[in-house]
Design a protein around this motif. Structure first.
Motif, PDB file in Angstrom:
ATOM      1  N   ILE A  83      68.748  45.767  59.147  1.00 44.57           N
ATOM      2  CA  ILE A  83      67.608  46.665  59.308  1.00 44.57           C
ATOM      3  C   ILE A  83      67.229  46.771  60.779  1.00 44.57           C
ATOM      4  O   ILE A  83      66.905  47.843  61.280  1.00 44.57           O
ATOM      5  N   GLY A  84      67.253  45.640  61.460  1.00 46.42           N
ATOM      6  CA  GLY A  84      66.846  45.635  62.855  1.00 46.42           C
ATOM      7  C   GLY A  84      67.849  46.315  63.777  1.00 46.42           C
ATOM      8  O   GLY A  84      67.468  46.987  64.737  1.00 46.42           O
ATOM      9  N   THR A  85      69.156  46.157  63.481  1.00 50.68           N
ATOM     10  CA  THR A  85      70.174  46.659  64.398  1.00 50.68           C
ATOM     11  C   THR A  85      70.045  48.156  64.698  1.00 50.68           C
ATOM     12  O   THR A  85      69.983  48.536  65.868  1.00 50.68           O
ATOM     13  N   PRO A  86      69.978  49.040  63.673  1.00 56.43           N
ATOM     14  CA  PRO A  86      69.863  50.458  64.011  1.00 56.43           C
ATOM     15  C   PRO A  86      68.571  50.791  64.738  1.00 56.43           C
ATOM     16  O   PRO A  86      68.557  51.689  65.596  1.00 56.43           O
ATOM     17  N   LEU A  87      67.513  50.031  64.432  1.00 52.95           N
ATOM     18  CA  LEU A  87      66.245  50.341  65.099  1.00 52.95           C
ATOM     19  C   LEU A  87      66.272  49.910  66.559  1.00 52.95           C
ATOM     20  O   LEU A  87      65.712  50.579  67.426  1.00 52.95           O
ATOM     21  N   VAL A  88      66.946  48.782  66.832  1.00 55.44           N
ATOM     22  CA  VAL A  88      67.109  48.376  68.231  1.00 55.44           C
ATOM     23  C   VAL A  88      67.901  49.449  68.975  1.00 55.44           C
ATOM     24  O   VAL A  88      67.555  49.857  70.088  1.00 55.44           O
ATOM     25  N   LEU A  89      68.955  49.935  68.313  1.00 57.41           N
ATOM     26  CA  LEU A  89      69.764  50.969  68.950  1.00 57.41           C
ATOM     27  C   LEU A  89      68.924  52.218  69.201  1.00 57.41           C
ATOM     28  O   LEU A  89      68.941  52.784  70.309  1.00 57.41           O
ATOM     29  N   ALA A  90      68.151  52.639  68.194  1.00 57.69           N
ATOM     30  CA  ALA A  90      67.312  53.824  68.367  1.00 57.69           C
ATOM     31  C   ALA A  90      66.343  53.638  69.522  1.00 57.69           C
ATOM     32  O   ALA A  90      66.159  54.540  70.349  1.00 57.69           O
ATOM     33  N   SER A  91      65.736  52.441  69.634  1.00 53.72           N
ATOM     34  CA  SER A  91      64.781  52.206  70.722  1.00 53.72           C
ATOM     35  C   SER A  91      65.447  52.343  72.068  1.00 53.72           C
ATOM     36  O   SER A  91      64.905  52.975  72.976  1.00 53.72           O
ATOM     37  N   SER A  92      66.630  51.759  72.206  1.00 55.24           N
ATOM     38  CA  SER A  92      67.206  51.806  73.559  1.00 55.24           C
ATOM     39  C   SER A  92      67.755  53.203  73.864  1.00 55.24           C
ATOM     40  O   SER A  92      67.727  53.605  75.024  1.00 55.24           O
ATOM     41  N   ILE A  93      68.198  53.932  72.847  1.00 52.08           N
ATOM     42  CA  ILE A  93      68.598  55.326  73.114  1.00 52.08           C
ATOM     43  C   ILE A  93      67.389  56.124  73.577  1.00 52.08           C
ATOM     44  O   ILE A  93      67.445  56.858  74.572  1.00 52.08           O
ATOM     45  N   LEU A 506      77.049  52.900  60.050  1.00 50.51           N
ATOM     46  CA  LEU A 506      75.594  52.798  59.974  1.00 50.51           C
ATOM     47  C   LEU A 506      75.185  52.381  58.566  1.00 50.51           C
ATOM     48  O   LEU A 506      74.365  51.481  58.371  1.00 50.51           O
ATOM     49  N   TYR A 507      75.803  53.034  57.581  1.00 48.86           N
ATOM     50  CA  TYR A 507      75.475  52.745  56.189  1.00 48.86           C
ATOM     51  C   TYR A 507      75.797  51.291  55.835  1.00 48.86           C
ATOM     52  O   TYR A 507      74.983  50.596  55.230  1.00 48.86           O
ATOM     53  N   ASP A 508      76.973  50.832  56.255  1.00 49.38           N
ATOM     54  CA  ASP A 508      77.358  49.452  55.961  1.00 49.38           C
ATOM     55  C   ASP A 508      76.389  48.462  56.577  1.00 49.38           C
ATOM     56  O   ASP A 508      75.975  47.491  55.941  1.00 49.38           O
ATOM     57  N   VAL A 509      76.047  48.738  57.846  1.00 53.23           N
ATOM     58  CA  VAL A 509      75.148  47.818  58.533  1.00 53.23           C
ATOM     59  C   VAL A 509      73.809  47.773  57.812  1.00 53.23           C
ATOM     60  O   VAL A 509      73.271  46.698  57.529  1.00 53.23           O
ATOM     61  N   VAL A 510      73.289  48.953  57.479  1.00 57.58           N
ATOM     62  CA  VAL A 510      71.983  48.993  56.834  1.00 57.58           C
ATOM     63  C   VAL A 510      72.045  48.317  55.468  1.00 57.58           C
ATOM     64  O   VAL A 510      71.174  47.520  55.114  1.00 57.58           O
ATOM     65  N   ARG A 511      73.106  48.606  54.711  1.00 53.40           N
ATOM     66  CA  ARG A 511      73.210  47.987  53.386  1.00 53.40           C
ATOM     67  C   ARG A 511      73.263  46.465  53.483  1.00 53.40           C
ATOM     68  O   ARG A 511      72.672  45.765  52.663  1.00 53.40           O
ATOM     69  N   SER A 512      73.945  45.969  54.518  1.00 54.33           N
ATOM     70  CA  SER A 512      74.048  44.516  54.622  1.00 54.33           C
ATOM     71  C   SER A 512      72.684  43.887  54.878  1.00 54.33           C
ATOM     72  O   SER A 512      72.469  42.718  54.569  1.00 54.33           O
ATOM     73  N   GLY A 513      71.759  44.667  55.471  1.00 53.69           N
ATOM     74  CA  GLY A 513      70.410  44.127  55.644  1.00 53.69           C
ATOM     75  C   GLY A 513      69.555  44.337  54.415  1.00 53.69           C
ATOM     76  O   GLY A 513      68.713  43.506  54.078  1.00 53.69           O
ATOM     77  N   VAL A 514      69.742  45.488  53.758  1.00 55.08           N
ATOM     78  CA  VAL A 514      68.871  45.851  52.654  1.00 55.08           C
ATOM     79  C   VAL A 514      69.210  45.058  51.397  1.00 55.08           C
ATOM     80  O   VAL A 514      68.321  44.624  50.670  1.00 55.08           O
ATOM     81  N   ASP A 515      70.511  44.843  51.158  1.00 54.04           N
ATOM     82  CA  ASP A 515      70.912  44.221  49.901  1.00 54.04           C
ATOM     83  C   ASP A 515      70.230  42.884  49.614  1.00 54.04           C
ATOM     84  O   ASP A 515      69.618  42.721  48.559  1.00 54.04           O
ATOM     85  N   PRO A 516      70.295  41.914  50.534  1.00 58.53           N
ATOM     86  CA  PRO A 516      69.642  40.643  50.207  1.00 58.53           C
ATOM     87  C   PRO A 516      68.144  40.801  50.019  1.00 58.53           C
ATOM     88  O   PRO A 516      67.545  40.111  49.192  1.00 58.53           O
ATOM     89  N   LEU A 517      67.559  41.726  50.771  1.00 57.86           N
ATOM     90  CA  LEU A 517      66.114  41.920  50.671  1.00 57.86           C
ATOM     91  C   LEU A 517      65.743  42.440  49.290  1.00 57.86           C
ATOM     92  O   LEU A 517      64.845  41.908  48.623  1.00 57.86           O
ATOM     93  N   VAL A 518      66.462  43.480  48.845  1.00 57.62           N
ATOM     94  CA  VAL A 518      66.161  44.043  47.526  1.00 57.62           C
ATOM     95  C   VAL A 518      66.465  43.016  46.444  1.00 57.62           C
ATOM     96  O   VAL A 518      65.725  42.891  45.463  1.00 57.62           O
ATOM     97  N   ALA A 519      67.531  42.242  46.648  1.00 58.26           N
ATOM     98  CA  ALA A 519      67.872  41.224  45.654  1.00 58.26           C
ATOM     99  C   ALA A 519      66.749  40.208  45.542  1.00 58.26           C
ATOM    100  O   ALA A 519      66.411  39.763  44.439  1.00 58.26           O
ATOM    101  N   ARG A 520      66.150  39.853  46.654  1.00 48.80           N
ATOM    102  CA  ARG A 520      65.041  38.895  46.618  1.00 48.80           C
ATOM    103  C   ARG A 520      63.827  39.476  45.908  1.00 48.80           C
ATOM    104  O   ARG A 520      63.126  38.778  45.187  1.00 48.80           O
ATOM    105  N   ILE A 521      63.576  40.753  46.163  1.00 58.42           N
ATOM    106  CA  ILE A 521      62.351  41.330  45.625  1.00 58.42           C
ATOM    107  C   ILE A 521      62.500  41.636  44.135  1.00 58.42           C
ATOM    108  O   ILE A 521      61.649  41.288  43.331  1.00 58.42           O
ATOM    109  N   THR A 522      63.606  42.294  43.791  1.00 56.82           N
ATOM    110  CA  THR A 522      63.720  42.745  42.400  1.00 56.82           C
ATOM    111  C   THR A 522      64.432  41.742  41.522  1.00 56.82           C
ATOM    112  O   THR A 522      64.464  41.908  40.315  1.00 56.82           O
TER     113      THR A 522
END
Lengths: 568, 498
Positions: A83-93, A506-522
């Motif tokens: 989740i953080g990686t694309p946002l860091v990239l967006a910030s520096s762009i 981008l999708y792979d990176v985001v999924r790798s962050g989202v998956d454990p999070l959603v697994a924890r929540i749901t």
């Protein structure tokens, strides 16, 4: 260099700001090149982490940990997940683009770049903090530069100039000024923004302090705290404590996101800010809200998140519709884009509220996509304002003849903002809509309506600015001709379209962050999509792995009084 | 109790800094009288040299953990006393350096000014070592005496005389309260030394006695409702004296308060927590709200000082070892930010001659350095990261949340936002408004040194606080035994209360 990449990203802008202090304002080119090279270092390093991030391994990578305060249990603990990686990239762009967008600032150039760099670095700091203290530290640090950027280099709205009374100076300094909602001067916008965001930041801080206390671990480390998550079901004030903490954290951070009805600081702030600041502000600063909610509320209080996230699903409808309609009727270019941003942030909340892999990944990708799209729009609104000194849409028109390049880019930015196929926004929007349909059909219909509204107000603004009869007052306006002026737009367009066509990494990176999070929540095990495709399962969600930080913390840390005696 | 003065000559080692400073004070006085040609500016450097030597001596004490008591427990030299002595000496040095230019405004007695400042510092050094109620009374009056004169040093200025008079009348009133409180406490317990009082029973006379003592100390730190002298005195006094008054006596009084509450009254904690919470909430809220309406920067800083004291009182209300650590740390952060802010006020008023907030219009154009320094000092006072004040506030809040003072923390957090408004109004004047008179403002080199020290302190403590937290933690080590470990890992039943 690899493992220190986060330090480069975070500290290059700080170092640039520090270096600029010693440069004279009489050498504007040197000032600009120092700022640009600091931003460039940051950009290269964030591109590196974006591509070097391993989505199969998942979890937090490029981790750096430095002990900062033993007594308070604080460490400068940096690391990025999907989740953080694309946002860091967006910030520096956006920082890099913003430096070129504000290339022509003549008044106190050095100070401008110092504050811009600090703003961007603080924002980046939030996206990579794994320590609650530092998350808040950077969050609050990113608010203060906004005051100076808006106040010193911003612009008043048209209405304000009409409303200035003979005693204007006196009134602007008075206490009543803060309640004077009509005036919309840049000072008012700056003060409102800082006070509003700080007021809600301390609400979040209260939540953070309660987490710190009731976890009983004497640490601000998110990875340790999240193992303690569901131990906070302590009855308090007629409900359970974790609900109170969740509400404090959620609304504290949602104010910057900005979720309706906490949005009122945002369009005023956008309108008053100089172009580069608006870009960073709308592009990444607003995402601090969603990101911090994910990092604090989602990670540490997953059960409560599942129970209470419908609040966001209700409020996001109002965000989308209200922002859209106000943007449609606004006459000021920056108000249109500002309200459009706060409307679009409703989609992110929708994606977060639906809480499944598709919708949450969509929300994260949307944050990245929106950063590019809105960055372009603000950069061009800023260019038009620089050329004409007007943001009033009815008085502008026919600028396409004078600035063909800008108007062409504007069309691309509109397309991106609407979510045309071929831009990364499309992928994000479709994921949010598909992902949320089962759970929140009403909200999805509202979101569809929001897309139609986006189309309407952006085209209305485009027609108002670039087509129709030309106002002769602005016949001196000219196009962005030099490389310096075109570069930022070209970068943002190519990123937006590039990821629209090749979204897989981008999708792979985001999924790798989202998956454990959603697994924890749901508590639903993810469909092993990345794993299947890439042949291996992401392992960050396995219980042994997850319990490791807490065990490590307990093994290494002593109760505070022991360490105090040790210090003696 | 018996007063015995049979002590070994080596015991006087504990008094070495005070004895040396007294001698040095005499030297400065003699030089001032006997060499009329000796430039007054050099007297300042002479005083600073003496203070530096004393500081070095205390540093040596701190490194070698020298501690002990003298005069039948009246005077104690422990690590906290050493911390506060170093603190007060540091403040004094900075104040003297910041005064050098300002002293030219005095028509008479320029040399004595430095002597009086050092004398007040000497009194405060005894205050922080005071270990029984009598020595509290004596040292407190000794320290305040110097300030009575210093506040009204601008003889031709009505505001200065008014401020001096108010300070004197209310100060004497506070002293009488203190004396009466001490007599009540002594009457009830027959004890004067703090550590011997811990076993007393809370009889009505004892409670009233302690309330009177607290009122008198509340007057010294300027907590609401004992603050009424602060605005006029701060406004009227010569600015370097205001600087001194705003930091050193408060720190010294907090040393006494810490000993009083955490040693003498440790067993009565449930009784005084509510009292301190009320005083803290009142001070923060009143100070911050009234500061918004101020037009004069000295008055604004006076009210902001009242609010800051409210913040420090949160740490005292926590009443734990960690709370006392937080107080020491907060004072350290406050020292640099506050002295720095006042140094900028002095520098600006040297150039402009006025202290109104309006006079700061466009300071960024006139002196970018002063404006930037002021910005950082104000933001540190407001508690914005990455500056020292933020860590100080957080430390205090963390200490308080361990004790479950939720209401107090909530009020403290809201007050951060309120205070941000008026600090930002000054920032707006400095950075956003254009100057009426764009001529640059020059700064003398001692003043520059003070501002640099303030900046360095504010930034270093904010960015890397570990050495400073270690220092304050080891300075308050004696409270760990008195109070016992602070309650940390408790899963309480409810979060109501506070």
């Amino acid at each position: 260099m690899g493992e220190y990449a986060l330090l480069y990203i975070l500290f290059a802008p700080f170092a640039g700001a520090l270096g600029l202090i010693f440069v004279s304002n009489r050498q504007p080119l040197l000032v600009r090149s120092i700022a640009a090279s600091a931003a460039f270092t940051s950009l290269i390093a964030s591109l590196y982490i974006f591509y070097a991030y391993d989505p199969i391994a998942g979890g937090f990578q490029f981790v750096q940990k430095f002990e900062w305060s033993r007594q308070l249990g604080i460490a400068l603990y940096l690391g990025v997940d999907g989740i953080g990686t694309p946002l860091v990239l967006a910030s520096s762009i956006l920082l890099f683009a913003g430096i070129f967008v504000s290339w022509h600032i003549k008044d106190r150039t050095k100070e401008f770049y110092i504050w811009l760099l600090i703003l961007a670095a603080a924002t980046i700091g939030v996206f990579m903090s794994l320590d609650l203290f530092f998350l808040y530290f950077f969050y609050e640090m990113s608010v203060i530069p906004m005051y100076l950027l808006l106040g010193m280099w911003g612009s008043h709205t048209k209405k304000y100039l009409e409303m200035t009374d003979p005693e204007g100076l006196k009134r602007r300094d008075s206490v009543g000024f803060i309640l004077n909602f009509g005036s919309n001067s840049k000072e008012y916008a700056a003060m409102k923004l800082v006070l509003f965001l700080s007021a809600f930041a301390v609400v979040a801080l209260m939540g953070i302090l309660l987490i710190y206390k009731f976890s009983g671990l004497n640490t601000f480390d998110i990875l340790v705290l999240r193992e303690q998550a569901n131990l906070m079901n302590i009855p308090a004030l007629g409900t359970t404590l974790d609900k109170i903490i969740w509400v404090l954290v959620f609304f504290g951070f949602a104010s910057i996101a900005p979720l309706w009805p906490l949005h009122s600081w945002s369009p005023v702030g956008h309108a008053a800010a100089p172009a580069a600041t608006s870009m960073l502000h709308a592009g990444v600063l607003m995402k601090l809200g969603h990101f911090s909610i994910m990092r604090v509320a989602f990670e540490i209080l997953p059960e409560t998140t599942r129970e209470l996230m419908p609040i966001a699903a209700v409020l996001c409808m109002f965000s989308i519709i209200y922002g859209g309609f106000v943007a449609f009727y606004a006459k000021d270019t920056k108000y249109v884009i500002g309200y459009s941003s706060s409307s679009h942030m409703g989609y992110v909340f929708l994606g977060m509220a639906a809480l499944n892999y598709i919708s949450l990944s969509g929300a994260v990708i949307y944050m990245f996509a929106h950063a590019m799209a809105t960055g372009m729009l603000f950069a061009m609104a800023g260019w038009v304002y620089d050329q004409t000194h007007s943001r009033d849409i009815p008085s502008l028109g026919g600028l396409a003849n004078k600035m063909p390049f800008i108007s062409a880019c504007f069309i691309v930015a509109c397309m991106a903002s609407i979510g045309m196929p071929g831009t990364v926004n499309f992928i994000a929007e479709i994921m949010i809509i598909v992902g949320s349909w089962n759970k929140y059909p009403l909200q999805v219909i509202v979101a569809m309506l929001g897309i139609v509204l986006t189309l309407a107000y952006l085209f209305k603004m485009m027609r108002g600015l670039f087509y129709g009869p030309m106002n002769q007052k602005y016949s001196h306006a000219h196009d962005a001709i030099s490389t310096v002026d075109r570069l930022p737009l070209l970068i943002m367009i190519s990123i937006s379209i590039g990821f629209g066509i090749f979204p897989m990494h981008l999708y792979d990176v985001v999924r790798s962050g989202v998956d454990p999070l959603v697994a924890r929540i749901t508590r639903v095990v993810p469909v092993a999509e990345i794993g299947e495709r890439l042949g291996v399962r992401g392992k960050s969600a396995t219980p042994q792995e997850a319990g490791a930080p807490l065990a490590a913390h307990k093994a290494t840390s002593h109760p505070p009084q022991v360490s105090r005696e040790g210090a003696e | 109790m018996t007063f015995s003065l049979n002590m070994a000559f080596s015991d006087l080692l504990f008094l070495l800094p005070e004895i040396f400073l007294t001698c040095w004070l005499c030297v400065v006085l003699i030089v001032d009288f006997s060499l009329p040609r000796f430039p007054k500016e050099r007297l300042a450097y002479l005083s600073v040299a003496g203070l530096l030597i004393t500081l070095g001596c205390l540093g040596w004490f701190d490194l070698h953990h020298i501690s002990g008591t003298l005069f039948g427990n009246m005077f104690v030299l422990d690590r906290m006393a050493i911390f506060f002595k170093i603190f007060i000496l540091g403040a004094t040095i900075l104040v003297i350096l910041a005064s050098i230019e300002y002293v030219n405004r005095f028509t008479l007695f320029r040399g004595e000014y430095y002597c009086l400042v050092v004398m007040a510092a000497l009194g405060m050094m005894f205050m922080v070592s005071a270990n029984d109620l009598l020595s509290v009374f004596v040292s407190l009056e000794f320290a305040t005496l110097g300030f009575y004169i210093l506040v009204s040093y601008l003889r031709d200025d009505l505001a200065s005389n008014e401020g001096g008079l108010k300070f004197f009348i209310l100060g004497v009133f506070a002293a009488s309260l203190l004396a009466y409180g001490i007599s009540l406490v002594y009457g009830e317990t027959g004890k004067l030394v703090f550590s011997e009082m811990a076993s007393a029973k809370p009889t009505p006379g004892l409670v009233i006695g302690f309330l009177l003592i607290c009122a008198s100390l509340g007057f010294k730190i300027g907590a609401v409702p004992f603050h009424s002298w602060i605005p006029d005195t701060y406004h009227g006094a010569p600015t370097p004296v205001t600087t001194f008054l705003s930091i050193a006596p408060k720190a010294a009084a907090f040393a006494i308060l810490l000993r009083l509450f955490l040693v003498a009254l440790a067993t009565f904690k449930p009784l005084w927590v509510t009292f301190l919470v009320a005083v803290s909430i009142l001070s923060m809220t009143y100070g911050n709200i009234v500061a918004i309406a101020q037009r004069n920067i000295k008055r604004l800083l006076a009210y902001s000082g009242i609010a800051q004291v409210g913040n420090v009182l949160i740490g005292l209300a926590a009443g734990t070892k960690m709370g006392s650590d937080a107080i020491l740390f907060y004072l350290l952060a406050y020292l640099f930010a506050n002295i720095g802010a006042f140094a900028v006020v002095i520098a600006v008023s040297q150039a402009i001659g006025r202290d109104e907030i309006e006079d700061y219009r466009g300071l960024n154009r006139r002196s970018p350095f002063l404006a930037f320094a002021m910005l950082l000092f104000l933001l540190s006072l407001a508690g914005v990261p990455p500056l020292a004040g933020f860590i100080g506030k957080l430390y205090i809040f963390v200490a308080a949340i361990h004790e479950g003072l939720y209401t107090l923390i909530a009020v403290g957090l809201i007050n951060i936002v309120i205070s941000m408004y008026y600090y930002l109004i000054i920032v707006k004047q400095m950075y956003i408004n254009e100057p009426v008179d764009p001529s640059p403002i020059g700064i003398s080199s001692p003043m520059k040194a003070v501002i640099y020290v303030g900046l360095a302190g504010t930034l270093v403590i904010g960015i890397y606080p570990q050495p400073f937290t270690d220092w304050v933690v080891s300075a308050t080590v004696m409270f760990a035994n008195v109070i016992g470990p602070s309650a940390t890992a408790i899963p309480p039943d409810s979060i109501s209360g506070g």
